[in-house]
Design a protein around this motif. Structure first.
Motif, PDB file in Angstrom:
ATOM      1  N   ARG A  37       0.837  -1.206   0.000  1.00  0.00           N
ATOM      2  CA  ARG A  37       0.000   0.000   0.000  1.00  0.00           C
ATOM      3  C   ARG A  37       0.866   1.247   0.000  1.00  0.00           C
ATOM      4  NH1 ARG A  37       0.063   2.099   5.174  1.00  0.00           N
ATOM      5  NH2 ARG A  37       0.362   0.607   6.889  1.00  0.00           N
ATOM      6  N   ALA A  38       0.356   2.304  -0.575  1.00  0.00           N
ATOM      7  CA  ALA A  38       1.100   3.554  -0.673  1.00  0.00           C
ATOM      8  C   ALA A  38       1.227   4.219   0.691  1.00  0.00           C
ATOM      9  CB  ALA A  38       0.405   4.500  -1.662  1.00  0.00           C
ATOM     10  N   GLY A  39       2.267   5.019   0.850  1.00  0.00           N
ATOM     11  CA  GLY A  39       2.413   5.841   2.039  1.00  0.00           C
ATOM     12  C   GLY A  39       3.126   5.190   3.205  1.00  0.00           C
ATOM     13  N   LEU A  40       3.789   4.053   2.987  1.00  0.00           N
ATOM     14  CA  LEU A  40       4.557   3.437   4.057  1.00  0.00           C
ATOM     15  C   LEU A  40       5.740   4.324   4.426  1.00  0.00           C
ATOM     16  CD1 LEU A  40       4.585  -0.300   2.891  1.00  0.00           C
ATOM     17  CD2 LEU A  40       3.213   0.712   4.727  1.00  0.00           C
ATOM     18  N   ARG A  91      15.673   2.123   8.548  1.00  0.00           N
ATOM     19  CA  ARG A  91      16.277   1.857   9.867  1.00  0.00           C
ATOM     20  C   ARG A  91      16.148   0.386  10.226  1.00  0.00           C
ATOM     21  NH1 ARG A  91      13.600   6.812  11.016  1.00  0.00           N
ATOM     22  NH2 ARG A  91      11.869   5.671  11.993  1.00  0.00           N
ATOM     23  N   ARG A  92      15.022  -0.210   9.894  1.00  0.00           N
ATOM     24  CA  ARG A  92      14.806  -1.616  10.221  1.00  0.00           C
ATOM     25  C   ARG A  92      15.775  -2.501   9.438  1.00  0.00           C
ATOM     26  NH1 ARG A  92      10.162  -3.981  12.328  1.00  0.00           N
ATOM     27  NH2 ARG A  92      10.472  -6.215  12.642  1.00  0.00           N
ATOM     28  N   VAL A  93      15.957  -2.200   8.158  1.00  0.00           N
ATOM     29  CA  VAL A  93      16.869  -2.998   7.342  1.00  0.00           C
ATOM     30  C   VAL A  93      18.297  -2.868   7.846  1.00  0.00           C
ATOM     31  CG1 VAL A  93      17.847  -3.251   5.041  1.00  0.00           C
ATOM     32  CG2 VAL A  93      15.391  -2.947   5.299  1.00  0.00           C
ATOM     33  N   GLU A  94      18.723  -1.644   8.165  1.00  0.00           N
ATOM     34  CA  GLU A  94      20.090  -1.448   8.636  1.00  0.00           C
ATOM     35  C   GLU A  94      20.331  -2.137   9.968  1.00  0.00           C
ATOM     36  OE1 GLU A  94      21.309   2.584   8.726  1.00  0.00           O
ATOM     37  OE2 GLU A  94      21.275   2.824   6.546  1.00  0.00           O
ATOM     38  N   ALA A  95      19.274  -2.270  10.770  1.00  0.00           N
ATOM     39  CA  ALA A  95      19.426  -2.908  12.074  1.00  0.00           C
ATOM     40  C   ALA A  95      19.644  -4.408  11.955  1.00  0.00           C
ATOM     41  CB  ALA A  95      18.207  -2.629  12.944  1.00  0.00           C
ATOM     42  N   GLY A  96      19.304  -4.971  10.792  1.00  0.00           N
ATOM     43  CA  GLY A  96      19.558  -6.384  10.555  1.00  0.00           C
ATOM     44  C   GLY A  96      18.458  -7.278  11.095  1.00  0.00           C
ATOM     45  N   PRO A  97      18.721  -8.593  11.167  1.00  0.00           N
ATOM     46  CA  PRO A  97      20.029  -9.183  10.849  1.00  0.00           C
ATOM     47  C   PRO A  97      20.243  -9.343   9.346  1.00  0.00           C
ATOM     48  CG  PRO A  97      18.498 -10.895  11.483  1.00  0.00           C
ATOM     49  CD  PRO A  97      17.749  -9.603  11.608  1.00  0.00           C
ATOM     50  N   THR A  98      21.357  -8.821   8.839  1.00  0.00           N
ATOM     51  CA  THR A  98      21.757  -9.046   7.460  1.00  0.00           C
ATOM     52  C   THR A  98      23.234  -9.385   7.461  1.00  0.00           C
ATOM     53  OG1 THR A  98      22.467  -6.792   6.951  1.00  0.00           O
ATOM     54  CG2 THR A  98      20.125  -7.266   6.695  1.00  0.00           C
ATOM     55  N   TRP A 149       8.813  -6.409   8.951  1.00  0.00           N
ATOM     56  CA  TRP A 149       8.424  -5.011   9.122  1.00  0.00           C
ATOM     57  C   TRP A 149       7.032  -4.762   8.552  1.00  0.00           C
ATOM     58  CZ3 TRP A 149       7.436  -1.080   5.551  1.00  0.00           C
ATOM     59  CH2 TRP A 149       7.324   0.207   6.080  1.00  0.00           C
ATOM     60  N   LEU A 150       6.746  -5.362   7.393  1.00  0.00           N
ATOM     61  CA  LEU A 150       5.417  -5.213   6.804  1.00  0.00           C
ATOM     62  C   LEU A 150       4.349  -5.769   7.738  1.00  0.00           C
ATOM     63  CD1 LEU A 150       6.154  -6.197   3.110  1.00  0.00           C
ATOM     64  CD2 LEU A 150       5.433  -3.951   3.896  1.00  0.00           C
ATOM     65  N   ALA A 151       4.644  -6.903   8.371  1.00  0.00           N
ATOM     66  CA  ALA A 151       3.678  -7.475   9.312  1.00  0.00           C
ATOM     67  C   ALA A 151       3.431  -6.526  10.473  1.00  0.00           C
ATOM     68  CB  ALA A 151       4.187  -8.826   9.815  1.00  0.00           C
ATOM     69  N   ASP A 152       4.495  -5.909  10.987  1.00  0.00           N
ATOM     70  CA  ASP A 152       4.340  -4.944  12.072  1.00  0.00           C
ATOM     71  C   ASP A 152       3.510  -3.742  11.642  1.00  0.00           C
ATOM     72  OD1 ASP A 152       5.878  -6.577  13.607  1.00  0.00           O
ATOM     73  OD2 ASP A 152       7.734  -5.395  13.381  1.00  0.00           O
ATOM     74  N   GLU A 153       3.600  -3.381  10.362  1.00  0.00           N
ATOM     75  CA  GLU A 153       2.851  -2.236   9.836  1.00  0.00           C
ATOM     76  C   GLU A 153       1.453  -2.635   9.361  1.00  0.00           C
ATOM     77  OE1 GLU A 153       3.895   1.087   9.504  1.00  0.00           O
ATOM     78  OE2 GLU A 153       5.461   0.388  10.887  1.00  0.00           O
TER      79      GLU A 153
END
Length: 319
Positions: A237-240, A247-254, A288-292
């Motif tokens: 959906r638009a507007g995320l 920030r979530r991606v940079e926090a990992g885990p990656t 993250w999508l699930a959290d949103e």
């Protein structure tokens, strides 16, 4: 001299009504290489190329084509330079093949017209007048006219615009052969896949200035990943909140948690995550999508393209 560059521009300036459309622009195009000059509409690339072709005089700076000034040495350069304009610049009342034979007759050692006719599929419309040709057919004829004189430098402006896939790939193959024969090729195009496939070196121009340049592979592979960045594309959906996603991606885990990431909404409901994307990145994004409370209709991972680089540099706003 054979080892000298095909085209050199140094601090070139061109103004219209007091406004610099080319603003201290410098670039070099080598012989035996394809140099792509890319930019949004109005960036100044067409004016830059017209200065190289001797169609416009720069207000400042120097332009050299095969070591010569294209204005002062136009007569010497004309037999050595091929030009393919985007609109063709062809006489509209003459038949296609008649025109090509006429152009070939102006050169001391032209290419075989029959060979070019076969390579570019001109026979099917050889007796058709130029005004009745389709856009793609005109482009093929214009390319044939640009190379029939065996030029040392060729300027190609949108060479495959309006072409079907078969014609497009035939043109690309011919461009590669010209490069292999030592011809210096300067290419302007809005087709990023065309530039990525053909160009050895790329200049990105905006507001009359070079904002990035380098070997095509270097531009594609720039970033924290040694083997080049990849891009995760997401439709939801638009507007995320893209900053929160970054920030979530940079926090990992990656596998590269400290790397710099770029997260953008390319259009409403479409997002891209650029960096050394790996399977763990997909897990982070979906969590993250699930959290949103947002569902993705599509998630794809692909390599970073020249279009990604271009949009990062010049923005996504319409011009």
């Amino acid at each position: 001299m054979p080892d000298s560059p095909a085209v050199v521009l140094q601090d070139v300036v061109k103004r219209y009504d007091g406004r610099a459309v080319v603003d201290h622009l410098s670039l070099t195009a080598s012989r035996g290489a394809v140099t792509a000059v890319l930019g949004p509409n109005g960036a100044g690339k067409t004016t830059t190329i017209e200065c190289c072709e001797g169609l416009r005089a720069p207000d400042a700076g120097t332009v050299r084509v095969l070591g010569l000034d294209p204005l002062l040495s136009a007569r010497d350069l004309r037999p050595r330079v091929g030009v393919m304009l985007q609109d063709g610049g062809l006489p509209t009342g003459v038949r296609a093949l008649e025109m090509l034979h006429h152009v070939a007759s102006m050169y001391a050692n032209p290419r075989d017209v029959a060979e070019i006719t076969e390579r570019l599929g001109l026979a099917s419309f050889a007796r058709t007048t130029v005004r009745r040709l389709s856009g793609g057919q005109r482009q093929r004829l214009a390319l044939a006219a640009a190379i029939v004189g065996r030029p040392e430098v060729v300027f190609l402006d949108e060479p495959s615009a309006g072409m079907d896939p078969q014609s497009r790939h035939a043109v690309w193959e011919l461009v590669r052969e010209l490069r292999a024969d030592g011809v210096g090729i300067v290419l302007t195009t809005h087709l990023m896949d065309e530039a990525e496939d053909l160009a050895d070196h790329v200049y990105v121009v905006d507001h009359g200035q070079v904002i990035a340049s380098g070997a095509t592979a270097d531009l594609l592979h720039a970033g924290p990943s040694a083997d080049g960045n990849r891009t995760l594309r997401l439709e939801a959906r638009a507007g995320l909140d893209v900053e929160a996603l970054a920030r979530r991606v940079e926090a990992g885990p990656t596998t590269s948690p400290t790397s710099a990431w770029t997260v953008t909404e390319t259009q409403p409901g479409s997002y891209s995550v650029t960096g050394p994307v790996d399977p763990s990145t997909v897990a982070v994004v979906t969590a993250w999508l699930a959290d949103e409370s947002a569902l993705a209709s599509r998630i794809t991972i692909g390599r970073r393209t020249l279009e990604d680089v271009f949009l990062d540099l010049t923005g996504r706003e319409l011009r």
